[in-house]
Design a protein around this motif. Structure first.
Motif, PDB file in Angstrom:
ATOM      1  N   VAL A   1      -7.976  41.940   5.697  1.00  0.00           N
ATOM      2  CA  VAL A   1      -8.617  43.205   5.348  1.00  0.00           C
ATOM      3  C   VAL A   1      -7.555  44.156   4.796  1.00  0.00           C
ATOM      4  CG1 VAL A   1     -10.645  43.163   6.825  1.00  0.00           C
ATOM      5  CG2 VAL A   1      -8.464  43.814   7.814  1.00  0.00           C
TER       6      VAL A   1
ATOM      7  N   ILE B   1     -12.799  39.381  22.375  1.00  0.00           N
ATOM      8  CA  ILE B   1     -13.544  40.634  22.263  1.00  0.00           C
ATOM      9  C   ILE B   1     -14.446  40.605  21.032  1.00  0.00           C
ATOM     10  CG2 ILE B   1     -13.340  43.132  21.857  1.00  0.00           C
ATOM     11  CD1 ILE B   1     -10.903  43.188  23.611  1.00  0.00           C
TER      12      ILE B   1
ATOM     13  N   GLY C   1     -11.642  37.752  15.474  1.00  0.00           N
ATOM     14  CA  GLY C   1     -12.616  36.792  16.025  1.00  0.00           C
ATOM     15  C   GLY C   1     -12.093  36.130  17.282  1.00  0.00           C
TER      16      GLY C   1
ATOM     17  N   GLY D   1      -6.557  42.265  19.388  1.00  0.00           N
ATOM     18  CA  GLY D   1      -5.651  42.000  20.499  1.00  0.00           C
ATOM     19  C   GLY D   1      -5.272  43.268  21.246  1.00  0.00           C
TER      20      GLY D   1
ATOM     21  N   LEU E   1      -6.020  38.396  31.445  1.00  0.00           N
ATOM     22  CA  LEU E   1      -7.302  38.204  32.132  1.00  0.00           C
ATOM     23  C   LEU E   1      -7.226  38.848  33.503  1.00  0.00           C
ATOM     24  CD1 LEU E   1      -7.626  34.380  31.350  1.00  0.00           C
ATOM     25  CD2 LEU E   1      -8.812  36.250  30.164  1.00  0.00           C
TER      26      LEU E   1
END
Ligand code: NAD
Length: 476
Positions: free
Chosen positions: A247, A194, A191, A277, A325
């Protein structure tokens, strides 16, 4: 390798700069250096433009814009405009994305050509004495030498155990941009930026989205006050969000797969997107004898001027441990080129850089969050405003989100320097400029409060939020 005879002769002479990687960090270094007259070779193993243009920012924003068009058509009746219900033509959707990407890649290639940058196709590896070995697709290797070398090899998606990427059912963000269809049901793992952008885009385009995050919240780098409206909006639009979950792999079925959540219900889905990531692409990038140090996470180690431990070798962009970035890559590239030119080069203050997340509502910020400011020892005052009272937001029908300004509290209790500007809401990625300048020019609340915001605009909300900190608001 696609180079002619003339170029081979030229390759025997050292270039002023050899740049490895033609993503935002590398192509910016090449363009900025060439504009100053440097003789530059740029080596790229895939496509000019790197992740940003080909598999990141640009295709993601293009698809998010398609989602915005879908939302606009779906809400047209509210404005008295009669349409039929929108539906998705996936072939056209992805074709437009490709058209935009191709145009921009062509644009960067054209700029490189116009500035006479020598672009070499192949995989580069830096050896001793600034010699860069470039291995082409045919296996042949050519050595090029740079008086300076800039490592700008970028990053690749990080994956997690139990979710082997197959590009069809289990995908990374790279694979999503290669799709020709949209999933009916999708589980997004992660979360962060992306994960949130894909959740926003896919739910608007009609998918049933589940978003799973291991940590206690979404977009944890952002101020929680501006993330909350995004989380509320995603939930309202049907995204099932679980935070603090783990998960435990998945079991493929005949079509899709079943994702196992530790201590939770299994989730049947058509597609899993792993958005956990990215990791630096430094494998086999430099010979150890160069002196360049690669840390345990694969990041090339640099100082605050992007200098590696090897003289004349620099590194910029996602291959170093600074925010991943594109615009940081641009800034680092310019910082390095200035040093090569012998100009004054001021290190980047990473605590003040602009962040933009293109979800619905958008999230954008610069400077310290309220908590980070307190942790840094500041006494702070804070002002927060929703969008419901901003005329332009009501006109365009987008009032989700918050504007928040964090300012230093002076010993006499009056507001001083603006430390952080945090926005969620309509077009806030385009509005962040005012907040970014306020933070980085070290403006005070009084400095900004005395400036005029045009009416009616969305930018008024930032002005009003700052004005309120003076103790006398106008519309608040
Ligand atoms: P990220 O670090 O922003 O988010 C990854 C998230 O995945 C984290 O919240 C993490 O806690 C979570 N996670 C990790 N392992 C997990 C697991 N096993 N189960 C559940 N959750 C797990 O990374 P990202 O979103 O993949 O983005 C990668 C990079 O790309 C970042 O550097 C980001 O800044 C950049 N990016 C930026 C933009 C933008 O600025 N708009 C857009 C896309 C990507």
């Amino acid at each position: 390798m696609d180079i002619g005879i003339e170029e081979v002769v030229q390759l025997t002479d050292p270039f002023d700069v050899v740049v490895i990687g033609a993503g935002p960090g590398g192509y910016a270094a090449a363009l900025y250096g060439a504009a100053a007259g440097l003789n530059i070779a740029l080596v790229e193993k895939a496509t000019v433009g790197g992740t940003c243009l080909n598999r990141g920012c640009i295709p993601a924003k293009e698809l998010l814009e398609a989602a915005a068009v879908h939302r606009a058509v779906a809400s047209a009746a509210e404005f008295g405009i009669v349409t039929s219900a929108p539906s998705v033509d996936a072939a056209r959707l992805f074709a437009r994305k490709t058209e935009v990407v191709d145009k921009l890649v062509g644009g960067v290639s054209g700029l490189l050509k116009n500035r006479k940058v020598t672009v070499l196709e192949g995989t580069a590896r830096l050896g001793p004495d600034h010699v860069v070995a470039v291995t082409g697709g045919d296996g042949s290797t050519t050595d090029v030498v740079g008086t300076n070398v800039i490592l700008a090899a970028g990053s690749v998606p990080r994956t997690i155990p139990g979710f082997e990427i197959d590009g069809g059912v289990v995908l990374t963000s790279d694979d999503v941009f290669e799709l020709d269809h949209l999933p009916d049901r999708v589980v997004i793992i992660g979360g962060g930026v992306i994960g949130c952008e894909f959740a926003s885009m896919l739910c608007d385009l009609g998918a049933d989205v589940t978003l799973l995050e291991a940590l206690p919240g979404l977009l944890l780098a952002a101020d929680p006050d501006v993330v909350r409206p995004l989380q509320r909006s995603l939930a309202k639009r049907g995204v099932k969000i679980s935070t603090g979950v783990r998960v435990n792999g998945h079991t493929p079925g005949t079509t899709g797969t079943t994702v196992h959540v530790e201590g939770g219900d299994d989730i049947e889905t058509d597609m899993v997107i792993v958005a956990t990531g990215r990791r630096p692409m430094s494998d086999d990038l430099v010979d150890a004898s160069t002196g360049v140090v690669v840390d345990g996470h694969g990041f090339v180690e640099v100082d605050d001027h992007c200098r590696t431990a090897a003289d004349g070798v620099y590194a910029v962009g996602d291959v170093i441990a600074t925010p991943g970035l594109a615009h940081i890559g641009f800034a680092e590239a310019m910082l390095v080129v200035k040093q090569i030119l012998g100009e004054r080069a001021v290190p980047i203050d990473y605590s003040g850089v602009p962040w933009c997340v293109y979800t619905q509502p958008e999230v954008a910020w610069a400077g310290l969050t309220e908590q980070a400011a307190k942790d840094a020892g500041y006494d702070v005052v804070v002002s927060k405003h929703p969008w419901g009272g901003t005329s332009r937001a009501l006109i365009i029908g987008e009032t989700e989100g918050t504007v928040k300004v964090v300012a230093q509290k002076r010993p006499d209790g009056s507001p001083g320097r603006i430390l952080g500007v945090h926005l969620s809401g309509p077009w806030v990625t385009e509005q962040l400029g005012a907040g970014y300048f306020s933070v980085n020019w070290e403006a005070t609340v009084d400095d900004v409060a005395s400036l005029i915001q045009p009416h009616p605009t969305l930018s008024e909300n930032f002005g009003e939020t700052v004005l309120a900190l003076t103790g006398r608001g106008l519309h608040t």
